[in-house]
Every structure is written in structure tokens, then in C-alpha cells.
Design a protein around this motif. Structure first.
Motif, PDB file in Angstrom:
ATOM      1  N   ILE A 191      -0.134 -15.388 -10.981  1.00 55.68           N
ATOM      2  CA  ILE A 191       0.565 -15.931  -9.809  1.00 55.68           C
ATOM      3  C   ILE A 191       2.010 -16.258 -10.159  1.00 55.68           C
ATOM      4  O   ILE A 191       2.939 -15.924  -9.415  1.00 55.68           O
ATOM      5  CB  ILE A 191      -0.165 -17.183  -9.270  1.00 55.68           C
ATOM      6  N   GLU A 192       2.217 -16.882 -11.305  1.00 59.75           N
ATOM      7  CA  GLU A 192       3.574 -17.216 -11.751  1.00 59.75           C
ATOM      8  C   GLU A 192       4.393 -15.945 -11.966  1.00 59.75           C
ATOM      9  O   GLU A 192       5.586 -15.894 -11.629  1.00 59.75           O
ATOM     10  CB  GLU A 192       3.519 -18.038 -13.045  1.00 59.75           C
TER      11      GLU A 192
ATOM     12  N   ASN B 149      13.406  -5.261  -0.609  1.00 66.67           N
ATOM     13  CA  ASN B 149      14.546  -4.581   0.013  1.00 66.67           C
ATOM     14  C   ASN B 149      14.936  -5.262   1.314  1.00 66.67           C
ATOM     15  O   ASN B 149      15.250  -4.611   2.321  1.00 66.67           O
ATOM     16  CB  ASN B 149      14.239  -3.100   0.256  1.00 66.67           C
ATOM     17  N   ASP B 150      14.866  -6.617   1.304  1.00 70.22           N
ATOM     18  CA  ASP B 150      15.266  -7.453   2.443  1.00 70.22           C
ATOM     19  C   ASP B 150      14.368  -7.273   3.668  1.00 70.22           C
ATOM     20  O   ASP B 150      14.753  -7.661   4.776  1.00 70.22           O
ATOM     21  CB  ASP B 150      16.728  -7.177   2.836  1.00 70.22           C
ATOM     22  N   VAL B 151      13.179  -6.720   3.491  1.00 69.13           N
ATOM     23  CA  VAL B 151      12.238  -6.528   4.590  1.00 69.13           C
ATOM     24  C   VAL B 151      10.902  -7.177   4.202  1.00 69.13           C
ATOM     25  O   VAL B 151      10.444  -7.009   3.071  1.00 69.13           O
ATOM     26  CB  VAL B 151      12.016  -5.026   4.883  1.00 69.13           C
ATOM     27  N   PRO B 152      10.263  -7.928   5.126  1.00 73.31           N
ATOM     28  CA  PRO B 152       8.967  -8.521   4.798  1.00 73.31           C
ATOM     29  C   PRO B 152       7.950  -7.470   4.401  1.00 73.31           C
ATOM     30  O   PRO B 152       7.801  -6.448   5.074  1.00 73.31           O
ATOM     31  CB  PRO B 152       8.567  -9.216   6.113  1.00 73.31           C
ATOM     32  N   ASP B 153       7.257  -7.700   3.296  1.00 71.04           N
ATOM     33  CA  ASP B 153       6.251  -6.775   2.788  1.00 71.04           C
ATOM     34  C   ASP B 153       4.906  -7.504   2.767  1.00 71.04           C
ATOM     35  O   ASP B 153       4.621  -8.293   1.865  1.00 71.04           O
ATOM     36  CB  ASP B 153       6.630  -6.293   1.392  1.00 71.04           C
ATOM     37  N   PHE B 154       4.079  -7.228   3.772  1.00 67.01           N
ATOM     38  CA  PHE B 154       2.810  -7.934   3.884  1.00 67.01           C
ATOM     39  C   PHE B 154       1.887  -7.644   2.722  1.00 67.01           C
ATOM     40  O   PHE B 154       1.142  -8.508   2.268  1.00 67.01           O
ATOM     41  CB  PHE B 154       2.104  -7.574   5.196  1.00 67.01           C
ATOM     42  N   TYR B 155       1.924  -6.434   2.200  1.00 70.72           N
ATOM     43  CA  TYR B 155       0.969  -6.061   1.172  1.00 70.72           C
ATOM     44  C   TYR B 155       1.302  -6.698  -0.168  1.00 70.72           C
ATOM     45  O   TYR B 155       0.400  -7.025  -0.942  1.00 70.72           O
ATOM     46  CB  TYR B 155       0.884  -4.536   1.122  1.00 70.72           C
ATOM     47  N   ALA B 156       2.588  -6.929  -0.441  1.00 74.16           N
ATOM     48  CA  ALA B 156       2.962  -7.704  -1.623  1.00 74.16           C
ATOM     49  C   ALA B 156       2.501  -9.146  -1.443  1.00 74.16           C
ATOM     50  O   ALA B 156       2.046  -9.800  -2.395  1.00 74.16           O
ATOM     51  CB  ALA B 156       4.469  -7.646  -1.836  1.00 74.16           C
ATOM     52  N   LEU B 157       2.611  -9.637  -0.221  1.00 70.93           N
ATOM     53  CA  LEU B 157       2.163 -11.000   0.077  1.00 70.93           C
ATOM     54  C   LEU B 157       0.653 -11.105  -0.046  1.00 70.93           C
ATOM     55  O   LEU B 157       0.130 -12.062  -0.634  1.00 70.93           O
ATOM     56  CB  LEU B 157       2.612 -11.369   1.491  1.00 70.93           C
ATOM     57  N   GLN B 158      -0.052 -10.117   0.486  1.00 75.87           N
ATOM     58  CA  GLN B 158      -1.506 -10.139   0.409  1.00 75.87           C
ATOM     59  C   GLN B 158      -1.996 -10.123  -1.036  1.00 75.87           C
ATOM     60  O   GLN B 158      -2.953 -10.810  -1.393  1.00 75.87           O
ATOM     61  CB  GLN B 158      -2.090  -8.954   1.171  1.00 75.87           C
ATOM     62  N   LYS B 159      -1.315  -9.340  -1.869  1.00 76.05           N
ATOM     63  CA  LYS B 159      -1.684  -9.289  -3.282  1.00 76.05           C
ATOM     64  C   LYS B 159      -1.647 -10.687  -3.890  1.00 76.05           C
ATOM     65  O   LYS B 159      -2.528 -11.067  -4.667  1.00 76.05           O
ATOM     66  CB  LYS B 159      -0.725  -8.364  -4.031  1.00 76.05           C
TER      67      LYS B 159
ATOM     68  N   THR C  19      -2.073 -13.566  -2.316  1.00 78.15           N
ATOM     69  CA  THR C  19      -3.137 -14.435  -1.803  1.00 78.15           C
ATOM     70  C   THR C  19      -4.476 -14.167  -2.472  1.00 78.15           C
ATOM     71  O   THR C  19      -5.349 -15.033  -2.474  1.00 78.15           O
ATOM     72  CB  THR C  19      -3.299 -14.266  -0.277  1.00 78.15           C
ATOM     73  N   LEU C  20      -4.635 -12.969  -3.037  1.00 75.06           N
ATOM     74  CA  LEU C  20      -5.907 -12.620  -3.678  1.00 75.06           C
ATOM     75  C   LEU C  20      -5.966 -13.031  -5.145  1.00 75.06           C
ATOM     76  O   LEU C  20      -7.026 -12.991  -5.758  1.00 75.06           O
ATOM     77  CB  LEU C  20      -6.153 -11.117  -3.559  1.00 75.06           C
TER      78      LEU C  20
ATOM     79  N   LYS D  19      -5.211  -0.767   5.034  1.00 77.95           N
ATOM     80  CA  LYS D  19      -4.087  -1.374   4.323  1.00 77.95           C
ATOM     81  C   LYS D  19      -4.453  -2.677   3.610  1.00 77.95           C
ATOM     82  O   LYS D  19      -3.636  -3.218   2.874  1.00 77.95           O
ATOM     83  CB  LYS D  19      -2.935  -1.648   5.297  1.00 77.95           C
ATOM     84  N   GLY D  20      -5.657  -3.187   3.833  1.00 81.93           N
ATOM     85  CA  GLY D  20      -6.048  -4.407   3.135  1.00 81.93           C
ATOM     86  C   GLY D  20      -6.648  -5.431   4.076  1.00 81.93           C
ATOM     87  O   GLY D  20      -6.698  -5.243   5.295  1.00 81.93           O
ATOM     88  N   TYR D  21      -7.111  -6.538   3.498  1.00 84.58           N
ATOM     89  CA  TYR D  21      -7.702  -7.617   4.271  1.00 84.58           C
ATOM     90  C   TYR D  21      -6.657  -8.682   4.599  1.00 84.58           C
ATOM     91  O   TYR D  21      -5.716  -8.889   3.840  1.00 84.58           O
ATOM     92  CB  TYR D  21      -8.855  -8.261   3.501  1.00 84.58           C
ATOM     93  N   ARG D  22      -6.875  -9.365   5.712  1.00 81.21           N
ATOM     94  CA  ARG D  22      -6.031 -10.499   6.087  1.00 81.21           C
ATOM     95  C   ARG D  22      -6.862 -11.761   5.950  1.00 81.21           C
ATOM     96  O   ARG D  22      -7.831 -11.962   6.689  1.00 81.21           O
ATOM     97  CB  ARG D  22      -5.523 -10.365   7.513  1.00 81.21           C
TER      98      ARG D  22
END
Length: 306
Positions: free
Chosen positions: A105-106, A85-95, A97-98, A293-296
Motif C-alpha cells: 500500500i505504501e 496522466n492527469d486523468v482519473p484512473d479507476f483501475y489503479a484506484l481499485q488495485k 482498495t484490494l 474491468k474489475g470489481y467495485r
């Protein structure tokens, strides 16, 4: 061996967090909720490295072609982000990276593609730029990059930090970063030439242990470093899953100088995991309604300091 061929660059780090301010000698950028990365680009490839200088290309295949958008050989500093929704989503990004499975991944890259937002340039065509002032590096960056959906250049405001911070706050973004216009790029160093002004809605902690409170209920023991010593910072239970606990490596040794109260049943772990805890801001030195919220993976424990 130069900075590019030796992959010898390391990101400049933010030294402190302060309230937003206005100053004509500073510029202000949005603080993106992403993963910090250095992009080594030439006319045939893009090589992304995280803050630990680990190659992360395989997690973001959709960024493999962005070298075509750079006018020559360069090292760019920026953030990899995933937008929802045009806003950075860290948790989608973190998913992302794991993930290790190439098919998954694709799949994620097609559903929620990542982008690289560049905010600095360390190197261009055999020349290191770290001794140039920030404003000069910004100009070179603007000339280098042709923006597309996968790569963009960070916009900034000159002199007016409070207005940008309030705009970020209204959009529930992470905050802003203030940077001194005349600052050089201090690789691998913390400098007060860069200051973050962050919404106090989440915070990073080191996981020092856990307590099992029920069959499916766990509480993480949180800590931060102060001058190289771990300091106890409380607990978080909401959002903690068995999977999150099973990622930790048990040591059985209390990492604190003294045993913190209410931690007699704690299982102590190696303090190498950094997590994000979201909480309600307050003036009391406790975490109010904290949620795990998850690991970094892009933040080292040594960066999590008081």
C-alpha cells in the motif's frame, strides 16, 4: 450524539441517468471515476468512510494529513481518485482498495498517490448543513478547504451542462453530474435533484454466476435488480481471470426466476459482487464486445438497478 461524533452521515445518491442538458437552475460538475467517500475532518485527524460507512483510511495513508487543510471540524462529501496522466484512473484506484499488505500500500501510494476531491459539505463546527441549499453548501465548502495536491474542491459550471459534457467526452472522462441549485442534501436517499450524464462506455452489473469455458477461460453471468428481483443481463468473458472467479462465493442455487438460455452449465454464486463492464455503445439491448474491468467495492448490489 451529533452527526460528526456518531459517524452518522450517509451519502446522497443519484436517482437517474439522462442526456446532458442546460438549465439556469442547475450546476454541472465533472463525474470523477473514483471512490465515493465521506471525510470527517477535525483539527487532529481525517476519517474516511465509504458508502457502506466502512473506514478506509488504511488504504490511503497519503490522505492522513489533509485535515490540516480544513478550517475546522467538518464532514465533506467527495471522491477519492488516483490520477494517471492527469486523468482519473479507476483501475489503479481499485488495485489499491484490494491491497492488504501495508508495504505494498505504501509503495502504491508513493507511485500513484490518491487525492480527495470534495464537492459538498454536510457539517461544519457543530452545525448540520443538510437543510441548506446546495449553493450555500458550496460556498461554505470553498471557505473551508485550502487546496493542495492531496485535496481539492470540485469546480462547476452554472446552467451549461451540454458544453461541459462534450468537454468531458472529448477527454474520455466518465461524464458529468447535474445538481439542482436549491436542493437540500438528502442523506442516503436517491433524488432527482442529482442526475448523472454519463458516457455509455462502461456499466455496472451484479455477478450472479460463472461458466468455465476452458482451462483458463471463464464467462461471468451478469444481472441487475428490478424492483428487488434479479434480472439476467448477459455475459462477459474477455478480461475475466481465474482470480476474479475465485473471489466469488458459490451457492449452487439459480438466483433467477427462470433459467436464462445458454446458462445450463453455470455455477451460481451469491450476488454480492458488483463489476464494471466496458463495452461499445450501441442502440441494441446487448453488450457489444464487453470487457470485464474489475470489481467495485464501493457500490452495493442494491444500487445496480434497471
Amino acid at each position: 450524539m451529533d452527526l460528526f461524533s456518531g459517524r452518522g452521515a450517509s451519502p446522497m445518491l443519484i436517482a437517474s441517468q439522462e442526456k446532458a442538458f442546460d438549465d439556469p437552475d442547475w450546476i454541472y460538475e465533472l463525474k470523477l471515476d473514483g471512490i465515493r467517500a465521506l471525510a470527517y475532518l477535525d483539527r487532529s485527524m481525517a476519517d474516511f468512510r465509504n458508502k457502506r460507512n466502512l473506514k478506509i483510511n488504511d488504504r490511503f495513508p497519503e490522505l492522513a494529513q489533509i485535515y490540516k487543510q480544513a478550517a475546522g471540524k467538518c464532514i465533506l462529501d467527495g471522491e477519492i481518485v488516483v490520477l494517471k496522466n492527469d486523468v482519473p484512473d479507476f483501475y489503479a484506484l481499485q488495485k489499491r482498495t484490494l491491497l492488504t499488505d501495508k508495504f505494498r500500500i505504501e509503495l502504491e501510494s508513493s507511485r500513484f498517490p490518491a487525492a480527495f476531491v470534495a464537492f459538498d459539505c454536510l457539517y461544519r463546527e457543530e452545525k448540520e448543513l443538510i437543510w441548506e441549499p446546495l449553493t450555500a453548501r458550496k460556498q461554505i465548502l470553498q471557505e473551508l478547504v485550502r487546496e493542495t495536491g492531496r485535496i481539492a474542491v470540485s469546480r462547476y459550471s452554472e446552467g451549461r451542462g451540454t458544453a461541459l459534457y462534450h468537454a468531458a467526452e472529448q477527454q474520455e472522462l466518465e461524464g458529468i453530474v447535474a445538481k439542482r441549485k436549491a436542493s437540500i442534501y438528502r442523506m442516503g436517499k436517491r433524488s432527482r435533484d442529482w442526475i448523472k450524464c454519463k458516457r455509455m462506455a462502461d456499466e455496472e452489473f451484479i455477478v450472479a454466476g460463472y461458466i468455465q469455458k476452458g482451462k483458463h477461460t471463464f464467462s461471468l453471468v451478469l444481472a441487475k435488480y428490478r424492483k428487488g428481483t434479479l434480472v439476467y443481463k448477459g455475459h462477459v468473458t474477455s478480461g475475466v481471470t481465474r482470480d476474479a472467479v475465485e473471489e466469488l462465493d458459490v451457492t449452487g442455487e439459480n438466483p433467477f426466476h427462470l433459467l436464462p438460455a445458454r446458462n445450463e452449465q453455470a455455477v451460481w454464486v451469491y450476488p454480492d459482487h458488483v463489476c464494471v463492464v466496458e463495452y461499445m455503445p450501441n442502440t441494441i439491448q446487448v453488450l457489444r464486445q464487453p470487457v470485464f474491468k474489475g470489481y467495485r467495492l464501493d457500490v452495493t448490489p442494491q444500487e445496480v438497478v434497471i
